[in-house]
Motif scaffolding. Structure first.
Motif, PDB file in Angstrom:
ATOM      1  N   ALA A   1       0.849  -1.168   0.000  1.00 52.82           N
ATOM      2  CA  ALA A   1       0.000   0.000   0.000  1.00 52.82           C
ATOM      3  C   ALA A   1       0.893   1.228   0.000  1.00 52.82           C
ATOM      4  N   ALA A   2       0.503   2.241  -0.708  1.00 53.45           N
ATOM      5  CA  ALA A   2       1.247   3.494  -0.742  1.00 53.45           C
ATOM      6  C   ALA A   2       0.372   4.610  -0.187  1.00 53.45           C
ATOM      7  N   LEU A   3       0.910   5.344   0.769  1.00 51.04           N
ATOM      8  CA  LEU A   3       0.237   6.509   1.328  1.00 51.04           C
ATOM      9  C   LEU A   3       0.981   7.714   0.778  1.00 51.04           C
ATOM     10  N   THR A   4       0.304   8.508  -0.026  1.00 53.22           N
ATOM     11  CA  THR A   4       0.990   9.625  -0.680  1.00 53.22           C
ATOM     12  C   THR A   4       0.351  10.957  -0.343  1.00 53.22           C
ATOM     13  N   ASP A   5       1.167  11.998  -0.442  1.00 50.42           N
ATOM     14  CA  ASP A   5       0.720  13.377  -0.273  1.00 50.42           C
ATOM     15  C   ASP A   5       0.976  14.084  -1.597  1.00 50.42           C
ATOM     16  N   PRO A   6      -0.045  14.255  -2.432  1.00 51.33           N
ATOM     17  CA  PRO A   6       0.150  14.863  -3.746  1.00 51.33           C
ATOM     18  C   PRO A   6       0.727  16.278  -3.679  1.00 51.33           C
ATOM     19  N   ASP A   7       0.382  17.038  -2.630  1.00 47.97           N
ATOM     20  CA  ASP A   7       0.895  18.402  -2.514  1.00 47.97           C
ATOM     21  C   ASP A   7       2.397  18.424  -2.258  1.00 47.97           C
ATOM     22  N   ALA A   8       2.887  17.473  -1.478  1.00 48.29           N
ATOM     23  CA  ALA A   8       4.316  17.425  -1.148  1.00 48.29           C
ATOM     24  C   ALA A   8       5.097  16.541  -2.116  1.00 48.29           C
TER      25      ALA A   8
ATOM     26  N   LEU B   1       8.650  -0.438   5.685  1.00 46.43           N
ATOM     27  CA  LEU B   1       8.260   0.933   5.357  1.00 46.43           C
ATOM     28  C   LEU B   1       9.381   1.573   4.573  1.00 46.43           C
ATOM     29  N   ARG B   2       9.033   2.271   3.493  1.00 48.58           N
ATOM     30  CA  ARG B   2      10.038   2.890   2.642  1.00 48.58           C
ATOM     31  C   ARG B   2       9.512   4.226   2.133  1.00 48.58           C
ATOM     32  N   PRO B   3      10.310   5.298   2.276  1.00 51.39           N
ATOM     33  CA  PRO B   3       9.854   6.583   1.735  1.00 51.39           C
ATOM     34  C   PRO B   3       9.852   6.547   0.206  1.00 51.39           C
TER      35      PRO B   3
ATOM     36  N   SER C   1       2.714   9.207 -12.869  1.00 46.89           N
ATOM     37  CA  SER C   1       3.366  10.313 -12.170  1.00 46.89           C
ATOM     38  C   SER C   1       2.430  10.888 -11.111  1.00 46.89           C
ATOM     39  N   VAL C   2       3.052  11.482 -10.117  1.00 43.99           N
ATOM     40  CA  VAL C   2       2.278  12.097  -9.023  1.00 43.99           C
ATOM     41  C   VAL C   2       2.066  13.540  -9.327  1.00 43.99           C
TER      42      VAL C   2
END
Length: 136
Positions: A1-8, A120-122, A135-136
């Motif tokens: 699972a990937a938890l992403t912050d599109p703004d950052a 966990l991996r950034p 792409s994000v």
């Protein structure tokens, strides 16, 4: 699972793995409990800006702190919950006081071990785009 912050343009990748044999398949007749309920695979992941205590204490989302302020909500830490086994909702449709009504094959035997790993991996937008996931 990937938890992403599109703004950052960043996030975290969470990988779950269990190398033990899968639990037995469900059967119409009951069978003994094992380290995992029959028919289960993998894990369930949820992520929230609210704690379990906050979610339990409110019946409606608008009652939660920071609901109307996206900026304040974003400042809160992300609560990640990983459920690897549970007895389900409603305990066989009879409410929590009737958990004994659940067939043994769907219960977890606490005397048997169950081993799994969580990595966990950034991740960054560049890494996400490079992996072929868009792409994000």
């Amino acid at each position: 699972a990937a938890l992403t912050d599109p703004d950052a343009n960043e996030g975290i990748l969470m990988e779950y793995a269990c190398l033990q044999a899968a639990p037995p398949e469900e059967r119409p007749e009951d069978q003994p409990s094992t380290n995992r309920p029959s028919g289960t695979r993998g894990a369930q992941l949820s992520a929230s800006r609210w704690t379990m205590q906050e979610l339990d204490a409110h019946r409606h989302i608008y009652e939660l702190r920071s609901f109307l302020s996206p900026a304040a909500l974003k400042e809160r830490p992300v609560q990640v919950h990983l459920d690897t086994a549970h007895a389900g909702v409603g305990a066989a449709g009879q409410g929590g006081d009737k958990l004994w009504a659940t067939a043994k094959q769907f219960m977890v035997n606490p005397k048997e071990s169950w081993q799994y790993t969580v990595h966990l991996r950034p991740i960054s937008g560049a890494m996400w785009a490079h992996s072929g996931n868009g792409s994000v």
